[in-house]
Design a protein around this motif. Structure first.
Motif, PDB file in Angstrom:
ATOM      1  N   PHE A 115       0.091   4.336   0.655  1.00  0.00           N
ATOM      2  CA  PHE A 115      -0.443   5.448   1.433  1.00  0.00           C
ATOM      3  C   PHE A 115       0.175   5.543   2.829  1.00  0.00           C
ATOM      4  O   PHE A 115       0.931   4.669   3.247  1.00  0.00           O
ATOM      5  CB  PHE A 115      -1.965   5.353   1.507  1.00  0.00           C
ATOM      6  CG  PHE A 115      -2.607   5.420   0.149  1.00  0.00           C
ATOM      7  CD1 PHE A 115      -2.600   6.602  -0.568  1.00  0.00           C
ATOM      8  CD2 PHE A 115      -3.174   4.301  -0.417  1.00  0.00           C
ATOM      9  CE1 PHE A 115      -3.166   6.679  -1.824  1.00  0.00           C
ATOM     10  CE2 PHE A 115      -3.739   4.355  -1.679  1.00  0.00           C
ATOM     11  CZ  PHE A 115      -3.734   5.552  -2.390  1.00  0.00           C
ATOM     12  N   ASN A 146      -1.621   1.582   6.168  1.00  0.00           N
ATOM     13  CA  ASN A 146      -1.725   0.406   5.305  1.00  0.00           C
ATOM     14  C   ASN A 146      -3.155  -0.031   4.985  1.00  0.00           C
ATOM     15  O   ASN A 146      -3.353  -1.028   4.311  1.00  0.00           O
ATOM     16  CB  ASN A 146      -0.912  -0.755   5.869  1.00  0.00           C
ATOM     17  CG  ASN A 146      -1.313  -1.131   7.279  1.00  0.00           C
ATOM     18  OD1 ASN A 146      -2.456  -0.976   7.673  1.00  0.00           O
ATOM     19  ND2 ASN A 146      -0.345  -1.639   8.042  1.00  0.00           N
ATOM     20  N   ASN A 147      -4.144   0.725   5.425  1.00  0.00           N
ATOM     21  CA  ASN A 147      -5.527   0.442   5.037  1.00  0.00           C
ATOM     22  C   ASN A 147      -5.993   1.361   3.912  1.00  0.00           C
ATOM     23  O   ASN A 147      -7.164   1.397   3.569  1.00  0.00           O
ATOM     24  CB  ASN A 147      -6.463   0.584   6.240  1.00  0.00           C
ATOM     25  CG  ASN A 147      -6.507   1.998   6.795  1.00  0.00           C
ATOM     26  OD1 ASN A 147      -5.659   2.828   6.493  1.00  0.00           O
ATOM     27  ND2 ASN A 147      -7.503   2.263   7.634  1.00  0.00           N
ATOM     28  N   GLY A 148      -5.069   2.129   3.328  1.00  0.00           N
ATOM     29  CA  GLY A 148      -5.405   3.036   2.239  1.00  0.00           C
ATOM     30  C   GLY A 148      -5.705   4.447   2.694  1.00  0.00           C
ATOM     31  O   GLY A 148      -5.900   5.336   1.871  1.00  0.00           O
ATOM     32  N   CYS A 149      -5.729   4.672   3.999  1.00  0.00           N
ATOM     33  CA  CYS A 149      -5.961   6.013   4.537  1.00  0.00           C
ATOM     34  C   CYS A 149      -4.703   6.845   4.313  1.00  0.00           C
ATOM     35  O   CYS A 149      -3.602   6.426   4.647  1.00  0.00           O
ATOM     36  CB  CYS A 149      -6.295   5.936   6.022  1.00  0.00           C
ATOM     37  SG  CYS A 149      -6.590   7.549   6.775  1.00  0.00           S
ATOM     38  N   ASN A 150      -4.871   8.015   3.720  1.00  0.00           N
ATOM     39  CA  ASN A 150      -3.721   8.872   3.440  1.00  0.00           C
ATOM     40  C   ASN A 150      -3.800  10.187   4.202  1.00  0.00           C
ATOM     41  O   ASN A 150      -2.980  11.061   4.022  1.00  0.00           O
ATOM     42  CB  ASN A 150      -3.621   9.147   1.934  1.00  0.00           C
ATOM     43  CG  ASN A 150      -2.199   9.363   1.500  1.00  0.00           C
ATOM     44  OD1 ASN A 150      -1.264   8.811   2.089  1.00  0.00           O
ATOM     45  ND2 ASN A 150      -2.010  10.155   0.461  1.00  0.00           N
ATOM     46  N   ASN A 172      -2.990  -5.606   8.058  1.00  0.00           N
ATOM     47  CA  ASN A 172      -2.719  -5.104   6.712  1.00  0.00           C
ATOM     48  C   ASN A 172      -2.960  -6.222   5.699  1.00  0.00           C
ATOM     49  O   ASN A 172      -3.432  -7.309   6.054  1.00  0.00           O
ATOM     50  CB  ASN A 172      -1.310  -4.492   6.613  1.00  0.00           C
ATOM     51  CG  ASN A 172      -0.190  -5.506   6.723  1.00  0.00           C
ATOM     52  OD1 ASN A 172      -0.385  -6.724   6.674  1.00  0.00           O
ATOM     53  ND2 ASN A 172       1.023  -5.013   6.884  1.00  0.00           N
ATOM     54  N   CYS A 197       0.846  -1.199   0.000  1.00  0.00           N
ATOM     55  CA  CYS A 197       0.000   0.000   0.000  1.00  0.00           C
ATOM     56  C   CYS A 197       0.884   1.253   0.000  1.00  0.00           C
ATOM     57  O   CYS A 197       1.738   1.406   0.860  1.00  0.00           O
ATOM     58  CB  CYS A 197      -0.893   0.005   1.237  1.00  0.00           C
ATOM     59  SG  CYS A 197      -1.987   1.437   1.324  1.00  0.00           S
TER      60      CYS A 197
END
Length: 158
Positions: A17, A20-24, A60, A15
């Motif tokens: 971001f 690691n869950n796509g949250c930026n 993740n 990932c």
């Protein structure tokens, strides 16, 4: 211990971001809280901020838990700056470095003290300090409640 580079690869699990869950966005409290215990949520269910059992947050993509927040994880890489959190002073090379075996005796540093790169942040850190790219300098083998480590095993390639 994993090296600094190995830790980051494991944390990100592909990932790109901040988390690691796509949250930026570290100001996205809900997105960060899905994968991290930080100063923003470490009192959930308890009277004071503390370390939480592993596995209460989402893993993740490689099923690794608690890569963000909870405890600051030691890595094999050493820091030669006497313990400041300045990323520019963290020993970095191009290919998976491990740094010098001991910190140099910098002004204000303990004689022979070992400072290593710490990753992941802890339950005492703000969300911005728990993102995948953040590096800390920490005194190795401190008995503080915010420090921990993750065991790494080399993969056997056949």
């Amino acid at each position: 211990l994993p090296t600094d580079a190995q830790w980051e690869i494991a944390c990100r699990a592909g990932c790109p971001f901040a988390f690691n869950n796509g949250c930026n966005d570290y100001e996205d409290a809900e997105g960060v809280a899905d994968v991290a215990w930080t100063s923003a949520n470490a009192t959930e269910g308890v009277a004071w901020a503390q370390v939480h059992p592993v596995g209460l947050k989402a893993p993740n993509a490689w099923d690794l838990y608690d890569m963000h927040g909870n405890v600051l994880e030691y890595t094999l890489d050493m820091v030669t700056n006497g313990g400041t959190n300045d990323y520019a002073n963290v020993t970095t090379l191009q290919v998976d470095p491990v740094g010098p075996p001991y910190a140099y005796n910098m002004p204000g540093a303990e004689t022979g003290a070992e400072y290593c790169v710490g990753r992941g942040g802890s339950f005492q850190n703000n969300p911005v300090d728990c993102r995948a790219a953040k590096r800390f300098s920490c005194f190795r083998w401190s008995s503080g409640v915010i420090n921990g480590f993750r065991v790494a095993c080399p993969a056997v390639i056949k």
